[in-house]
Design an enzyme around this catalytic site. Structure first.
Site, PDB file in Angstrom:
ATOM      1  N   ARG A 112      -5.220   1.904  12.347  1.00 29.17           N
ATOM      2  CA  ARG A 112      -5.941   2.070  11.087  1.00 29.17           C
ATOM      3  C   ARG A 112      -6.559   3.463  10.977  1.00 29.17           C
ATOM      4  O   ARG A 112      -6.597   4.058   9.891  1.00 29.17           O
ATOM      5  CB  ARG A 112      -7.032   0.997  10.975  1.00 29.17           C
ATOM      6  CG  ARG A 112      -7.504   0.811   9.545  1.00 29.17           C
ATOM      7  CD  ARG A 112      -8.600  -0.231   9.450  1.00 29.17           C
ATOM      8  NE  ARG A 112      -9.823   0.221  10.118  1.00 29.17           N
ATOM      9  CZ  ARG A 112     -11.031  -0.264   9.856  1.00 29.17           C
ATOM     10  NH1 ARG A 112     -11.180  -1.237   8.974  1.00 29.17           N
ATOM     11  NH2 ARG A 112     -12.086   0.186  10.497  1.00 29.17           N
TER      12      ARG A 112
ATOM     13  N   ARG B 121     -14.632  -7.826   5.499  1.00 25.18           N
ATOM     14  CA  ARG B 121     -15.225  -6.626   6.101  1.00 25.18           C
ATOM     15  C   ARG B 121     -15.790  -5.705   5.032  1.00 25.18           C
ATOM     16  O   ARG B 121     -16.931  -5.249   5.109  1.00 25.18           O
ATOM     17  CB  ARG B 121     -14.154  -5.823   6.854  1.00 25.18           C
ATOM     18  CG  ARG B 121     -13.789  -6.311   8.211  1.00 25.18           C
ATOM     19  CD  ARG B 121     -12.726  -5.406   8.839  1.00 25.18           C
ATOM     20  NE  ARG B 121     -11.382  -5.763   8.442  1.00 25.18           N
ATOM     21  CZ  ARG B 121     -10.525  -4.972   7.834  1.00 25.18           C
ATOM     22  NH1 ARG B 121     -10.866  -3.727   7.525  1.00 25.18           N
ATOM     23  NH2 ARG B 121      -9.318  -5.397   7.517  1.00 25.18           N
TER      24      ARG B 121
ATOM     25  N   GLU C 187      -6.590 -11.280   9.030  1.00 24.52           N
ATOM     26  CA  GLU C 187      -5.464 -10.568   9.627  1.00 24.52           C
ATOM     27  C   GLU C 187      -5.714 -10.349  11.119  1.00 24.52           C
ATOM     28  O   GLU C 187      -4.784 -10.373  11.909  1.00 24.52           O
ATOM     29  CB  GLU C 187      -5.281  -9.212   8.924  1.00 24.52           C
ATOM     30  CG  GLU C 187      -4.115  -8.383   9.481  1.00 24.52           C
ATOM     31  CD  GLU C 187      -3.855  -7.108   8.689  1.00 24.52           C
ATOM     32  OE1 GLU C 187      -4.696  -6.758   7.829  1.00 24.52           O
ATOM     33  OE2 GLU C 187      -2.803  -6.476   8.928  1.00 24.52           O
TER      34      GLU C 187
ATOM     35  N   HIS D 210      -7.247  -9.569   1.376  1.00 24.15           N
ATOM     36  CA  HIS D 210      -6.874  -9.648   2.793  1.00 24.15           C
ATOM     37  C   HIS D 210      -7.722 -10.735   3.458  1.00 24.15           C
ATOM     38  O   HIS D 210      -8.949 -10.708   3.334  1.00 24.15           O
ATOM     39  CB  HIS D 210      -7.199  -8.333   3.510  1.00 24.15           C
ATOM     40  CG  HIS D 210      -6.331  -7.176   3.131  1.00 24.15           C
ATOM     41  ND1 HIS D 210      -6.839  -5.944   2.815  1.00 24.15           N
ATOM     42  CD2 HIS D 210      -4.990  -7.050   3.043  1.00 24.15           C
ATOM     43  CE1 HIS D 210      -5.840  -5.101   2.560  1.00 24.15           C
ATOM     44  NE2 HIS D 210      -4.705  -5.745   2.682  1.00 24.15           N
TER      45      HIS D 210
ATOM     46  N   GLN E  40       0.803   4.327   2.457  1.00 25.31           N
ATOM     47  CA  GLN E  40       1.067   4.157   3.885  1.00 25.31           C
ATOM     48  C   GLN E  40       2.507   4.508   4.261  1.00 25.31           C
ATOM     49  O   GLN E  40       2.835   4.654   5.438  1.00 25.31           O
ATOM     50  CB  GLN E  40       0.689   2.740   4.329  1.00 25.31           C
ATOM     51  CG  GLN E  40      -0.825   2.505   4.212  1.00 25.31           C
ATOM     52  CD  GLN E  40      -1.283   1.131   4.682  1.00 25.31           C
ATOM     53  OE1 GLN E  40      -0.558   0.427   5.357  1.00 25.31           O
ATOM     54  NE2 GLN E  40      -2.507   0.772   4.308  1.00 25.31           N
TER      55      GLN E  40
ATOM     56  N   ASP F 102       3.624  -4.461   2.484  1.00 29.96           N
ATOM     57  CA  ASP F 102       2.359  -4.054   3.083  1.00 29.96           C
ATOM     58  C   ASP F 102       2.349  -2.593   3.564  1.00 29.96           C
ATOM     59  O   ASP F 102       2.245  -1.676   2.758  1.00 29.96           O
ATOM     60  CB  ASP F 102       2.026  -5.026   4.220  1.00 29.96           C
ATOM     61  CG  ASP F 102       0.590  -4.906   4.712  1.00 29.96           C
ATOM     62  OD1 ASP F 102      -0.170  -4.111   4.137  1.00 29.96           O
ATOM     63  OD2 ASP F 102       0.215  -5.595   5.670  1.00 29.96           O
TER      64      ASP F 102
ATOM     65  N   HIS G  63      -2.026 -12.286   4.472  1.00 28.86           N
ATOM     66  CA  HIS G  63      -1.950 -12.458   5.935  1.00 28.86           C
ATOM     67  C   HIS G  63      -2.292 -13.899   6.357  1.00 28.86           C
ATOM     68  O   HIS G  63      -1.422 -14.646   6.741  1.00 28.86           O
ATOM     69  CB  HIS G  63      -2.801 -11.454   6.725  1.00 28.86           C
ATOM     70  CG  HIS G  63      -2.482 -10.032   6.402  1.00 28.86           C
ATOM     71  ND1 HIS G  63      -1.217  -9.508   6.552  1.00 28.86           N
ATOM     72  CD2 HIS G  63      -3.238  -9.003   5.909  1.00 28.86           C
ATOM     73  CE1 HIS G  63      -1.218  -8.243   6.179  1.00 28.86           C
ATOM     74  NE2 HIS G  63      -2.426  -7.904   5.778  1.00 28.86           N
TER      75      HIS G  63
ATOM     76  N   HIS H 256       0.886  -1.169   0.000  1.00 23.90           N
ATOM     77  CA  HIS H 256       0.000   0.000   0.000  1.00 23.90           C
ATOM     78  C   HIS H 256       0.917   1.210   0.000  1.00 23.90           C
ATOM     79  O   HIS H 256       1.390   1.650   1.066  1.00 23.90           O
ATOM     80  CB  HIS H 256      -0.885   0.033   1.240  1.00 23.90           C
ATOM     81  CG  HIS H 256      -1.706  -1.203   1.466  1.00 23.90           C
ATOM     82  ND1 HIS H 256      -2.792  -1.515   0.677  1.00 23.90           N
ATOM     83  CD2 HIS H 256      -1.610  -2.195   2.373  1.00 23.90           C
ATOM     84  CE1 HIS H 256      -3.336  -2.650   1.107  1.00 23.90           C
ATOM     85  NE2 HIS H 256      -2.626  -3.082   2.139  1.00 23.90           N
TER      86      HIS H 256
ATOM     87  N   TYR I 262      -6.580   0.766  -3.095  1.00 23.21           N
ATOM     88  CA  TYR I 262      -7.984   1.040  -2.771  1.00 23.21           C
ATOM     89  C   TYR I 262      -8.295   2.514  -2.577  1.00 23.21           C
ATOM     90  O   TYR I 262      -9.391   2.880  -2.156  1.00 23.21           O
ATOM     91  CB  TYR I 262      -8.445   0.235  -1.547  1.00 23.21           C
ATOM     92  CG  TYR I 262      -7.632   0.401  -0.280  1.00 23.21           C
ATOM     93  CD1 TYR I 262      -7.854   1.460   0.582  1.00 23.21           C
ATOM     94  CD2 TYR I 262      -6.673  -0.534   0.058  1.00 23.21           C
ATOM     95  CE1 TYR I 262      -7.135   1.597   1.758  1.00 23.21           C
ATOM     96  CE2 TYR I 262      -5.934  -0.409   1.232  1.00 23.21           C
ATOM     97  CZ  TYR I 262      -6.161   0.659   2.075  1.00 23.21           C
ATOM     98  OH  TYR I 262      -5.447   0.788   3.240  1.00 23.21           O
TER      99      TYR I 262
END
Lengths: 444, 444
Positions: free
Chosen positions: B82, B205, B232, B229, B59, B315, B266, B56, B121
């Protein structure tokens, strides 16, 4: 006299921007807001040189050579690794050891380390007889450290036996002192040579309980650091219980070892009363080694809550990366607790505390005048490059979590530059000599 | 045409000494025993470029900025992290994202990575409306990868909701697709632009169960990688059980996602039947991130015994060090099992297997023609310097355990040198632009 002005300087009151540090003949003479004429270290931060409190130099030769299982063993663990490590210990001659240590200590300088505690138990010839100079191997380590540009504290081991009621292991014959007096005479001799020395009963396995008080007493009397392997593996605890009815830390408590001068290396498998008993002592964690050897995870949260100080060590030399060792103190707890910043008590101070472990606490554990940027202390300094792509930041907050070892750009040991612009002038020589030794070692 | 002759070459049949590799117009054309005229890479080993299967990029901006507890929270964990990460995701504009990704991808090249799977995303403007070009941010990532010299596979995320019966989180508004058709249209568009693309339902999720079959079907039909994912954090398993009565892997099994095209990122919290169900799939482990976030330890031994392939990912970008990620697959198990070389089945093959995870398995997971030195595949290569003091060895055995990231000396992406003698020509530019962006980000 040298005056440096990095972007940031790590002082006892935290990171200072726009300060200078001044040193002369290897000693810090002043620090404060920058004055004209200081040498500008742009995009660099400067902090105290890092202290590596636990090193076995010779183990460098088996780095990367034991990371597999033997087909005839169901599992590999610390004890099977130790047999391989002993074979290396048996085979090295003084010239070879010096070459190995040169490369290793140079690697430490490149990682920002300016002081190393060498936990030294390889004393004798391969057949167990002393060298003509009984300190031959110790002196080789001292010479290697001088060559590479790192301060060395020789933690001279007392080692007497394979264990309580454990048959003598012929691979340990180079390590053995016949009596506690022999151990103490060796320390005395090394002090007489003007070296920085510490007293190091190897472990409850290798040292009979009745030696411990004498060794501790000598260390206290002469203000020497006192270091010992403690509770690295469950088996040594079982043996200690059988021999003494006490767990290792309980035994050390009874024998008077614990306290401000004492450093327990590893201290992984502890019960609650042992954690309390260690309160005024220091723990030396070696997480990169402890994960490599499958030792387990140090209960750093409980130890820290009890008041224990932490220092860090590269130990088996499987990696030489002090920031990574410091990070792992918290990271390994995160893995099993499924939380973050586990050791951040009080909140917001975790990074500061880990930096203290790498510097001040190490200096205290080894009783060295360094670890902090204060007038009168040794000018052992490390600069880190904020322009490394792993950082690329304005301020040093977060450095410990982000900086790969190659972000270390400059190192001064006693005021003398050892690493400049990431270049150690002796690197090629160290690598070439080491390769030659390894050819003999692998084929010999 | 270029012919290189390193000391050692990592081929599908293992390390070869004295071989050459030949490539032309970005494609490997031959390899075999060296012939006169090859360019000699003395003291270097050459292996396939490393594959980073889960990134990502954005990040990167919070690296090192979240490693503390908030005073008003008893614990920090994945979920509190998060929120901080989302704030970063909210604030970046396209120009800023491109600059951030440039630096990050350059850092990947410096670490030996030649292919990255970008799990993307962050689709829309900060208020949730699409950009004039709805692929604006995706194209910025593609451009950044081209600039830095790394191959990119855009794993285009489907993201629809905050969770089952979880109130919408306003910080997720940039991520959302209104329908599965919208997700698939985006993938279709990106394919139409000639990009390397994969399908990536974000998680159980974020994606309703009824989307999963459609997304998988599209991926299969077009031979695209399918990444997601999976497990995790325990909380996502609880939510999945409430919504569907199934655990995540059970749900993915029912919906037809598992199999050779599927990569579970994960895959930490699994029950025995889930491990069996994943047998033909790939698991992408991201251990440096998983330890940072307190996710837990992937049950790599059971997964491997079940037949699962492993690839690795950087990641959250807390560290970009593929060898360290690979080592941690075994190291984290050692910490809790108190054994060594846990994953060494059959004995003696652990390092070879970890190198396969970093190369071939990653290439298969991303469906890229790389990961192996074979004629017809992309000339993505990395050279490692045996003369680095961390190695100083004659042969590459043990390399994975010893090599710090700065031992990566040269990198070729599609036959073009990107890193030479540890120098990336765009480093200073990348760092300078990133610093400017971070000033805006921190103060903005």
């Amino acid at each position: 006299m040298i005056r440096l002005q990095p972007d940031w300087l790590l002082t006892d009151s935290g990171w200072q921007c726009g300060w200078q540090i001044e040193f002369h003949q290897g000693i810090i003479t002043a620090l404060g807001p920058a004055q004209p004429g200081a040498r500008r270290l742009s995009r660099q931060v400067v902090m105290p040189g890092l202290v590596n409190s636990h090193s076995h130099a010779f183990q460098r030769v088996i780095r990367g050579r034991t990371e597999f299982r033997h087909p005839d063993r169901p599992n590999d663990d610390f004890w099977s690794w130790r047999e391989l490590m002993y074979r290396a210990a048996m085979s090295l001659h003084p010239d070879q050891l010096e070459v190995v240590a040169r490369l290793l200590y140079l690697e430490m300088v490149e990682a920002g380390i300016t002081t190393v505690g060498e936990f030294h138990y390889q004393h004798h010839q391969p057949d167990g007889t002393p060298y003509a100079d009984p300190d031959e191997l110790a002196l080789r380590l001292v010479e290697a450290a001088r060559w590479a540009g790192v301060n060395l504290v020789l933690l001279r081991c007392a080692y007497h036996r394979s264990g309580f009621r454990v048959p003598a292991n012929p691979l340990q014959v180079r390590f053995l002192d016949r009596s506690v007096d022999e151990s103490l005479q060796a320390v005395e001799r090394l002090r007489g040579r003007g070296l920085s020395v510490g007293v190091a009963p190897h472990s409850v396995r290798a040292v009979p309980p009745e030696w411990l008080g004498r060794l501790a007493e000598y260390a206290r009397q002469h203000h020497l650091p006192l270091h010992m392997h403690v509770s690295e593996q469950p088996k040594e605890i079982e043996q200690c219980l059988v021999e003494t009815g006490l767990r290792p830390v309980q035994l050390l408590h009874r024998e008077g070892l614990l306290g401000g001068d004492f450093t327990a290396v590893h201290a992984i498998h502890l019960e609650a009363d042992e954690i309390r008993a260690l309160a005024t002592s220091t723990v030396c964690s070696c997480p990169t080694t402890e994960r490599n050897l499958g030792d387990g995870i140090v209960p750093a949260l409980q130890l820290r809550r009890a008041g224990v100080s932490f220092t860090l060590g590269s130990d088996s030399q499987c990696q030489v990366d002090p920031f990574e060792d410091a990070r792992q103190l918290d990271y390994h707890l995160r893995l099993v607790r499924q939380q973050r910043a586990v050791l951040d008590e009080p909140p917001g101070k975790l990074e500061d505390w880990l930096l203290t472990c790498l510097t001040q606490s190490g200096a205290r554990s080894l009783k060295q005048p360094c670890g902090s940027l204060q007038p009168g202390l040794r000018a052992d300094l490390v600069a880190i490059d904020l322009d490394h792509p792993g950082l690329a930041c304005e301020a040093p907050q977060g450095l410990l979590w982000c900086a790969p070892r190659e972000a270390v750009s400059q190192v001064w040991c006693r005021g003398v530059p050892q690493l400049e612009d990431r270049h150690h002038p002796k690197r090629a020589e160290a690598v070439e000599s080491y390769r030659q030794v390894m050819k003999e070692f692998v084929h010999g």
